[in-house]
Structures are given as structure tokens and as C-alpha cells.
Write a protein that holds these residues in place. Sequence first.
Motif, PDB file in Angstrom:
ATOM      1  N   ARG A 130       0.902  -1.108  -0.147  1.00 60.30           N
ATOM      2  CA  ARG A 130       0.043   0.075   0.024  1.00 60.30           C
ATOM      3  C   ARG A 130       0.815   1.129   0.025  1.00 60.30           C
ATOM      4  O   ARG A 130       1.853   1.468   0.919  1.00 60.30           O
ATOM      5  CB  ARG A 130      -0.853   0.192   1.180  1.00 60.30           C
ATOM      6  N   LYS A 131       0.496   2.133  -1.010  1.00 63.38           N
ATOM      7  CA  LYS A 131       1.152   3.454  -0.837  1.00 63.38           C
ATOM      8  C   LYS A 131       0.040   4.549  -0.635  1.00 63.38           C
ATOM      9  O   LYS A 131      -1.111   4.165  -0.844  1.00 63.38           O
ATOM     10  CB  LYS A 131       2.077   3.721  -2.475  1.00 63.38           C
TER      11      LYS A 131
ATOM     12  N   SER B 135      -1.574   4.465  -4.311  1.00 69.94           N
ATOM     13  CA  SER B 135      -1.704   3.100  -5.153  1.00 69.94           C
ATOM     14  C   SER B 135      -1.662   1.891  -4.139  1.00 69.94           C
ATOM     15  O   SER B 135      -1.368   2.042  -2.819  1.00 69.94           O
ATOM     16  CB  SER B 135      -0.520   2.953  -6.309  1.00 69.94           C
TER      17      SER B 135
ATOM     18  N   THR C 114      -0.888  -2.575  -4.468  1.00 66.39           N
ATOM     19  CA  THR C 114      -0.337  -3.630  -5.595  1.00 66.39           C
ATOM     20  C   THR C 114      -0.333  -4.908  -4.604  1.00 66.39           C
ATOM     21  O   THR C 114       0.065  -4.883  -3.596  1.00 66.39           O
ATOM     22  CB  THR C 114       1.205  -3.352  -5.892  1.00 66.39           C
TER      23      THR C 114
ATOM     24  N   VAL D 101      -0.912  -4.486 -10.073  1.00 65.52           N
ATOM     25  CA  VAL D 101      -1.714  -3.061  -9.570  1.00 65.52           C
ATOM     26  C   VAL D 101      -3.023  -3.237  -9.284  1.00 65.52           C
ATOM     27  O   VAL D 101      -3.766  -3.218 -10.454  1.00 65.52           O
ATOM     28  CB  VAL D 101      -1.371  -1.959 -10.524  1.00 65.52           C
TER      29      VAL D 101
ATOM     30  N   THR E  89      -4.944  -0.474  -8.155  1.00 69.65           N
ATOM     31  CA  THR E  89      -5.532   0.939  -8.603  1.00 69.65           C
ATOM     32  C   THR E  89      -5.393   1.548  -9.815  1.00 69.65           C
ATOM     33  O   THR E  89      -5.757   2.781  -9.903  1.00 69.65           O
ATOM     34  CB  THR E  89      -4.712   1.753  -7.469  1.00 69.65           C
ATOM     35  N   GLU E  90      -5.197   0.797 -10.825  1.00 70.99           N
ATOM     36  CA  GLU E  90      -4.988   1.201 -12.168  1.00 70.99           C
ATOM     37  C   GLU E  90      -5.467  -0.074 -13.215  1.00 70.99           C
ATOM     38  O   GLU E  90      -5.468  -1.125 -12.855  1.00 70.99           O
ATOM     39  CB  GLU E  90      -3.496   1.499 -12.727  1.00 70.99           C
TER      40      GLU E  90
ATOM     41  N   TYR F 277      -8.698  -3.361   0.644  1.00 79.33           N
ATOM     42  CA  TYR F 277      -7.660  -3.985  -0.218  1.00 79.33           C
ATOM     43  C   TYR F 277      -7.441  -5.453   0.277  1.00 79.33           C
ATOM     44  O   TYR F 277      -7.417  -6.278  -0.698  1.00 79.33           O
ATOM     45  CB  TYR F 277      -6.432  -3.159  -0.277  1.00 79.33           C
TER      46      TYR F 277
END
Length: 97
Positions: free
Chosen positions: A10-11, A14, A16, A29, A31-32, A66
Amino acid sequence: MQTHNATIDRKELSATLKLALGETVLEIVLTEDRPNDVKSVFNKLLEQLKKGEFEFNLTDDKEDLYHHICKEYITQLNAELKSTYSELQDNGLIQLK
């Protein structure tokens, strides 16, 4: 059957899902929208599956959105890996050690 770790990175902007296969870490990924990247990960998983059956275990301490998404993702992925491995065996596509 081998069990490999899956983790969530987690960032701020974003997230992953990381699938560890020994020294190799495959990333999806979350968030994309990157369908080609996801397809590439699945191709690599398929190549590894030819060498032997495996599954993933989600290792994550934080119960957020997530976590729940990845938990379900891993459950479905493991079912697909098991089914695909069976098909590979039926078609003689497993690489003998």
C-alpha cells in the motif's frame, strides 16, 4: 503442492498485490486498469504451473478494502490454478523434473 506468499503493498495513491514465486515477484496493480500487465502475470503463472502445482496464501495484517479484495482474488486465483493444473496434466503438458 507448494504454497507461496501474496502480500499487499500500500502506498498513498496506489496499492499492488505481490505474488512471490521464489526469487520472482509478480505484481498486479490494484488501483489502475492494466489488462496487459495482468495478462503477463497470468502467463508467468502458467509457465510456473507447468513445473508443479502451487497456491498462494495472503499474508496481510491490515483489514481494509484492499485486504478483502485480495483475499477473494487469491481464493479465486487458487481455484483457477488448481483447475488449470489439472487440465495441464490431462493434456500431458507438465514438465517432469
